[in-house]
Design a protein around this motif. Structure first.
Motif, PDB file in Angstrom:
ATOM      1  N   LEU A   1      64.792  13.920 112.921  1.00 18.43           N
ATOM      2  CA  LEU A   1      65.508  13.376 114.044  1.00 18.43           C
ATOM      3  C   LEU A   1      64.805  13.559 115.287  1.00 18.43           C
ATOM      4  O   LEU A   1      63.577  14.534 115.517  1.00 18.43           O
ATOM      5  N   PRO A   2      64.874  12.869 116.428  1.00 14.16           N
ATOM      6  CA  PRO A   2      64.074  12.918 117.351  1.00 14.16           C
ATOM      7  C   PRO A   2      64.112  14.276 118.258  1.00 14.16           C
ATOM      8  O   PRO A   2      65.254  14.935 118.303  1.00 14.16           O
ATOM      9  N   ASP A   3      63.043  14.951 118.453  1.00 13.32           N
ATOM     10  CA  ASP A   3      62.994  15.934 119.345  1.00 13.32           C
ATOM     11  C   ASP A   3      63.358  17.596 118.213  1.00 13.32           C
ATOM     12  O   ASP A   3      63.446  18.566 119.039  1.00 13.32           O
ATOM     13  N   MET A   4      63.520  17.229 117.142  1.00 13.56           N
ATOM     14  CA  MET A   4      63.898  18.107 116.274  1.00 13.56           C
ATOM     15  C   MET A   4      62.443  18.703 115.521  1.00 13.56           C
ATOM     16  O   MET A   4      61.537  18.111 115.203  1.00 13.56           O
ATOM     17  N   PRO A   5      62.085  19.864 115.635  1.00 12.30           N
ATOM     18  CA  PRO A   5      61.019  20.473 114.853  1.00 12.30           C
ATOM     19  C   PRO A   5      61.121  20.391 113.413  1.00 12.30           C
ATOM     20  O   PRO A   5      62.239  20.272 112.966  1.00 12.30           O
ATOM     21  N   ALA A   6      59.985  20.390 112.764  1.00 10.77           N
ATOM     22  CA  ALA A   6      60.129  20.681 111.177  1.00 10.77           C
ATOM     23  C   ALA A   6      60.632  21.834 110.920  1.00 10.77           C
ATOM     24  O   ALA A   6      60.535  22.809 110.991  1.00 10.77           O
ATOM     25  N   LEU A   7      61.957  21.688 110.109  1.00 12.47           N
ATOM     26  CA  LEU A   7      62.867  22.684 109.955  1.00 12.47           C
ATOM     27  C   LEU A   7      62.199  23.839 108.462  1.00 12.47           C
ATOM     28  O   LEU A   7      62.625  24.719 108.407  1.00 12.47           O
ATOM     29  N   LEU A   8      61.422  23.103 107.718  1.00 12.25           N
ATOM     30  CA  LEU A   8      60.727  23.958 106.572  1.00 12.25           C
ATOM     31  C   LEU A   8      59.220  23.572 106.967  1.00 12.25           C
ATOM     32  O   LEU A   8      58.762  22.709 106.943  1.00 12.25           O
ATOM     33  N   ALA A   9      58.724  25.084 106.692  1.00 15.88           N
ATOM     34  CA  ALA A   9      57.310  25.080 106.927  1.00 15.88           C
ATOM     35  C   ALA A   9      56.568  25.719 105.679  1.00 15.88           C
ATOM     36  O   ALA A   9      57.180  26.578 104.996  1.00 15.88           O
ATOM     37  N   PRO A  10      55.215  25.146 105.103  1.00 20.90           N
ATOM     38  CA  PRO A  10      54.911  25.566 103.887  1.00 20.90           C
ATOM     39  C   PRO A  10      54.714  27.013 103.912  1.00 20.90           C
ATOM     40  O   PRO A  10      54.146  27.909 104.896  1.00 20.90           O
ATOM     41  N   ARG A  11      55.073  27.737 103.015  1.00 23.31           N
ATOM     42  CA  ARG A  11      54.849  29.217 102.761  1.00 23.31           C
ATOM     43  C   ARG A  11      54.501  29.638 101.250  1.00 23.31           C
ATOM     44  O   ARG A  11      53.336  30.322 101.013  1.00 23.31           O
ATOM     45  N   GLY A  12      55.180  29.048 100.149  1.00 21.29           N
ATOM     46  CA  GLY A  12      54.789  29.413  98.857  1.00 21.29           C
ATOM     47  C   GLY A  12      55.379  30.862  98.505  1.00 21.29           C
ATOM     48  O   GLY A  12      55.408  31.743  99.452  1.00 21.29           O
ATOM     49  N   GLY A  13      55.730  31.046  97.230  1.00 23.75           N
ATOM     50  CA  GLY A  13      56.459  32.324  96.771  1.00 23.75           C
ATOM     51  C   GLY A  13      55.575  32.814  95.753  1.00 23.75           C
ATOM     52  O   GLY A  13      55.587  32.035  94.446  1.00 23.75           O
ATOM     53  N   LEU A  14      55.296  33.910  95.742  1.00 23.93           N
ATOM     54  CA  LEU A  14      54.454  34.655  94.688  1.00 23.93           C
ATOM     55  C   LEU A  14      55.210  35.835  94.008  1.00 23.93           C
ATOM     56  O   LEU A  14      55.681  36.870  94.753  1.00 23.93           O
TER      57      LEU A  14
ATOM     58  N   ALA B   1      64.937  34.004 106.398  1.00 24.15           N
ATOM     59  CA  ALA B   1      64.301  32.705 107.204  1.00 24.15           C
ATOM     60  C   ALA B   1      63.403  32.117 105.878  1.00 24.15           C
ATOM     61  O   ALA B   1      62.634  31.612 106.093  1.00 24.15           O
ATOM     62  N   LEU B   2      63.773  32.408 104.620  1.00 28.59           N
ATOM     63  CA  LEU B   2      63.044  31.624 103.486  1.00 28.59           C
ATOM     64  C   LEU B   2      64.098  30.714 102.719  1.00 28.59           C
ATOM     65  O   LEU B   2      65.115  30.951 102.756  1.00 28.59           O
ATOM     66  N   PHE B   3      63.516  29.761 102.438  1.00 29.94           N
ATOM     67  CA  PHE B   3      63.999  28.447 101.556  1.00 29.94           C
ATOM     68  C   PHE B   3      63.371  28.907 100.135  1.00 29.94           C
ATOM     69  O   PHE B   3      62.252  28.414  99.910  1.00 29.94           O
ATOM     70  N   MET B   4      64.110  29.111  99.355  1.00 25.58           N
ATOM     71  CA  MET B   4      63.710  29.332  97.912  1.00 25.58           C
ATOM     72  C   MET B   4      64.783  28.809  96.903  1.00 25.58           C
ATOM     73  O   MET B   4      65.941  29.273  96.853  1.00 25.58           O
ATOM     74  N   THR B   5      64.456  27.704  96.335  1.00 22.28           N
ATOM     75  CA  THR B   5      65.174  26.801  95.343  1.00 22.28           C
ATOM     76  C   THR B   5      65.628  27.862  94.167  1.00 22.28           C
ATOM     77  O   THR B   5      66.780  27.646  93.595  1.00 22.28           O
TER      78      THR B   5
ATOM     79  N   ASP C   1      59.302  28.296 104.724  1.00 24.78           N
ATOM     80  CA  ASP C   1      59.813  29.050 105.829  1.00 24.78           C
ATOM     81  C   ASP C   1      60.887  28.318 106.480  1.00 24.78           C
ATOM     82  O   ASP C   1      60.680  27.064 106.559  1.00 24.78           O
ATOM     83  N   ILE C   2      61.864  28.810 107.005  1.00 27.83           N
ATOM     84  CA  ILE C   2      63.037  28.203 107.827  1.00 27.83           C
ATOM     85  C   ILE C   2      63.000  28.359 109.135  1.00 27.83           C
ATOM     86  O   ILE C   2      63.054  29.410 109.681  1.00 27.83           O
ATOM     87  N   ASP C   3      63.124  27.359 110.374  1.00 31.52           N
ATOM     88  CA  ASP C   3      63.028  27.524 111.374  1.00 31.52           C
ATOM     89  C   ASP C   3      64.722  27.658 111.823  1.00 31.52           C
ATOM     90  O   ASP C   3      65.389  26.840 111.936  1.00 31.52           O
TER      91      ASP C   3
END
Length: 371
Positions: free
Chosen positions: A75-88, A47-51, A141-143
């Motif tokens: 979109l209505p009723d949609m949670p934030a699909l990406l949340a801050p995490r950071g990659g070290l 569940a990680l988003f890493m470009t 992080d990805i939901d």
């Protein structure tokens, strides 16, 4: 455009995302072998988003997906699909430092950090022997559950049908399209069969008289352990540039992986106890976490084509067979753009971005049709 009936095999993120796009102007039926959707690779994602992760086509698809994640999150009723995490990212030897230095130079979002700066981001990290650190604030992080559920619901809302417990057992090529039969004897007919079966992709291709694309299912182990010291939820994901370990906070515990890629047969894979022990040893060696016991562990499947890029498109010798496989460990993070690209290739056979089209084309890899 003629409204075709499309049979999609596979209910992970690949099948539901492409199916939701095709259902706009096609009659879609999705067949999932398991009793529920997203059981294997999707349900066991890190569940990680890493470009900056993966080969060039994957990085480009991920980068383009960022805006679509934002659009969907609004979109209505949609949670934030990406949340801050950071990659070290960390390098512990000269070859690793050279690789990380090159990555920092190539990734505009990534910056080099001193050992003190790295320690500030993750105080549990031992930095005495670190040669170089790089930080990417765009890692998030990805939901996964919300994203997968959205695509499944959208597919249904657009008139598509999802059938679970429908394991493909046989196919018959008709004058136009396919007759498919599942293990329980049910049958469907469609104009085009979409192979989105992940680790089972070459098996599905074989049922269609095709040698497949040389897909390689690989096991990836994930472990959750409770450390001796407190873990802050704001810590980044921390990884070795050589991909021999990574860890991140998870509900007061630590989620980690040894970065294993053991080749396995498709199936419900289980973690190897040696890999579990190995990641505990590796993370303990570079941190002060003092991990001793395992709260839970699991393994997922990451399925790669020989060049590790996705395989998307119709087969040159069989236009009624469309591949959407080989997404490796990147399927979730690039899903929004890859689904749109797959739908465009399905409808027109081309992409405006010819370089990207060539990089993911099904016919770039050897395949042999027997019928």
């Amino acid at each position: 455009m003629t409204r075709e009936r499309v049979i999609i095999v596979g209910g992970g993120i690949a099948g539901v995302s492409l199916g939701s796009e095709l259902a706009l102007d096609h009659d879609v039926i999705l067949l999932e072998a398991e009793s529920s959707l997203g059981v294997h690779s999707t349900g066991r994602s890190a569940a990680l988003f890493m470009t900056g992760y993966g080969p060039a086509p994957v990085r480009e698809l991920t980068r383009r997906s960022e805006a679509e994640f934002a659009r969907l999150s609004a979109l209505p009723d949609m949670p934030a699909l990406l949340a801050p995490r950071g990659g070290l990212l960390t390098a512990w030897d000269e070859p690793g430092a050279a690789a990380l230095e090159a990555m920092i130079a190539a990734q505009p979002a990534m910056t080099a950090l001193t050992a003190e700066q790295a320690s500030a981001l993750c105080p549990a990290l031992r930095t005495d022997d670190v040669l170089l650190c790089g930080y990417d604030p765009s890692t998030r992080d990805i939901d996964v559950h919300a994203l997968h559920s959205y695509y499944a619901a959208t597919l249904r809302h657009r008139g598509g049908e999802i059938v679970t417990g429908a394991r493909l057992a046989a196919t018959t090529r008709l004058a136009s399209g396919w007759d498919v039969e599942t293990a329980d004897g049910r049958r469907w007919q469609g104009d085009v069969l979409v192979n989105a079966a992940g680790a089972w992709g070459d098996e599905v291709a074989g049922l269609c008289g095709d040698a497949g694309h040389g897909l390689s299912p690989r096991r990836r182990t994930v472990v959750i352990s409770r450390p001796a010291r407190p873990v802050a939820g704001a810590w980044p994901v921390v990884a070795d540039i050589a991909e021999t370990w990574y860890f991140k906070p998870e509900g007061g515990a630590v989620l980690m992986s040894p970065g294993d890629e053991s080749e396995v047969l498709p199936g419900d894979v289980k973690p190897d106890p040696l890999d579990v022990a190995l990641v505990l040893e590796r993370v303990n060696a570079v941190t002060t976490l003092q991990l001793r016991s395992v709260r839970t562990s699991w393994a997922g499947l990451r399925t790669f084509a020989p060049d590790r890029a996705p395989v998307v498109g119709r087969h040159a010798g069989e236009p009624a067979l469309f591949s959407f496989v080989g997404q490796g460990g990147y399927g979730v993070q690039m899903a929004p753009t890859l689904a749109k690209a797959g739908a465009e290739l399905f409808r027109t056979g081309t992409l405006a971005d010819r370089a990207l089209a060539a990089a993911i084309a099904a016919d770039r890899l050897p395949a042999k049709l027997d019928h």
